[in-house]
Design an enzyme around this catalytic site. Structure first.
Site, PDB file in Angstrom:
ATOM      1  N   ASN A 104       1.602  21.277  22.275  1.00 59.65           N
ATOM      2  CA  ASN A 104       0.533  20.883  23.187  1.00 59.65           C
ATOM      3  C   ASN A 104      -0.868  21.030  22.595  1.00 59.65           C
ATOM      4  OD1 ASN A 104       2.811  22.275  25.190  1.00 59.65           O
ATOM      5  ND2 ASN A 104       2.096  20.234  25.742  1.00 59.65           N
ATOM      6  N   ILE A 111      -6.207  19.751  23.275  1.00 60.94           N
ATOM      7  CA  ILE A 111      -5.204  20.495  24.030  1.00 60.94           C
ATOM      8  C   ILE A 111      -4.673  19.642  25.169  1.00 60.94           C
ATOM      9  CG2 ILE A 111      -4.821  22.552  25.454  1.00 60.94           C
ATOM     10  CD1 ILE A 111      -7.329  23.691  23.900  1.00 60.94           C
ATOM     11  N   CYS A 112      -3.360  19.650  25.326  1.00 65.93           N
ATOM     12  CA  CYS A 112      -2.712  18.985  26.449  1.00 65.93           C
ATOM     13  C   CYS A 112      -2.328  20.063  27.460  1.00 65.93           C
ATOM     14  CB  CYS A 112      -1.479  18.223  25.970  1.00 65.93           C
ATOM     15  SG  CYS A 112      -0.635  17.357  27.303  1.00 65.93           S
ATOM     16  N   LEU A 113      -3.106  20.161  28.512  1.00 67.71           N
ATOM     17  CA  LEU A 113      -2.875  21.143  29.565  1.00 67.71           C
ATOM     18  C   LEU A 113      -3.350  20.513  30.867  1.00 67.71           C
ATOM     19  CD1 LEU A 113      -2.004  24.110  30.149  1.00 67.71           C
ATOM     20  CD2 LEU A 113      -4.384  24.755  29.770  1.00 67.71           C
ATOM     21  N   ARG A 117      -7.255  18.348  32.822  1.00 67.99           N
ATOM     22  CA  ARG A 117      -7.365  16.910  33.097  1.00 67.99           C
ATOM     23  C   ARG A 117      -8.016  16.692  34.452  1.00 67.99           C
ATOM     24  NH1 ARG A 117      -1.199  15.368  31.948  1.00 67.99           N
ATOM     25  NH2 ARG A 117      -1.150  15.909  29.753  1.00 67.99           N
TER      26      ARG A 117
END
Length: 180
Positions: A104, A111-113, A117
């Site tokens: 992630n 960062i993918c969290l 978003r």
């Protein structure tokens, strides 16, 4: 006519609006930083540390996450948290400053969290009721139990995890010894 989306996108027809938003943001941050300071003192394990490099810039923060267990144990992962003037209507911008092998977090520190978003399809995305404590807990969880392989940002890391966990663990340890 009041249009928040225009202002979020930077179309500010009323110069005082930005000043007001900065004042609101800074007031919220002062309260939230006190809550984070209390949470930091109450930690049983020292999983994270937050610094405000300049008291004149409360909106620029540095977070260090130090996992105490799991495959990321022993690493010190630094993050830069930038809180925009439109906070708490928009999430903070977070970048990982430490190179890490993680599904992630990609090589450039993105960062993918979900909580980061603004428009998330799940119920975990950013909302004005969320705060910096939620962001800190989300970032800490990335190194414990919140690795998401279905929505991976680093596809190679996710594939390695699913195809050869031993190689994945070895690469994680290699990155920790090299970059932490």
């Amino acid at each position: 006519m009041f249009n928040l989306q225009k202002r979020i996108n930077g179309n500010n027809e009323d110069g005082r609006y930005l000043e007001t938003r900065i004042a609101v943001r800074d007031k919220l941050l002062a309260q939230e930083l006190q809550q984070l300071e209390t949470a930091l003192r109450d930690q049983k394990q020292k999983l994270w540390h937050l610094e405000v490099p300049s008291t004149s810039c409360l909106h620029e923060l540095e977070l260090t996450v130090t996992p105490q267990e799991g495959i990321y144990r022993g690493g010190k992962f630094r993050f830069k948290i930038t809180v925009p003037p439109e906070y708490n209507n928009v999430p903070p911008v977070v970048k990982c400053l430490t190179k890490v092998w993680h599904p992630n977090i990609n090589e450039d520190g993105s960062i993918c969290l979900s909580i980061l978003r603004q428009n998330s399809l799940d119920q975990y995305g950013w909302r004005p009721t969320r705060n910096l404590t939620d962001v800190v807990h989300g970032l800490v969880s990335l190194f414990n139990d919140l690795m998401d392989f279905n929505d991976a940002l680093n596809i190679q890391a996710a594939q390695m995890w699913s195809q050869n966990r031993e190689s994945f663990n070895h690469r994680v340890r290699e990155y920790i010894s090299r970059y932490c």
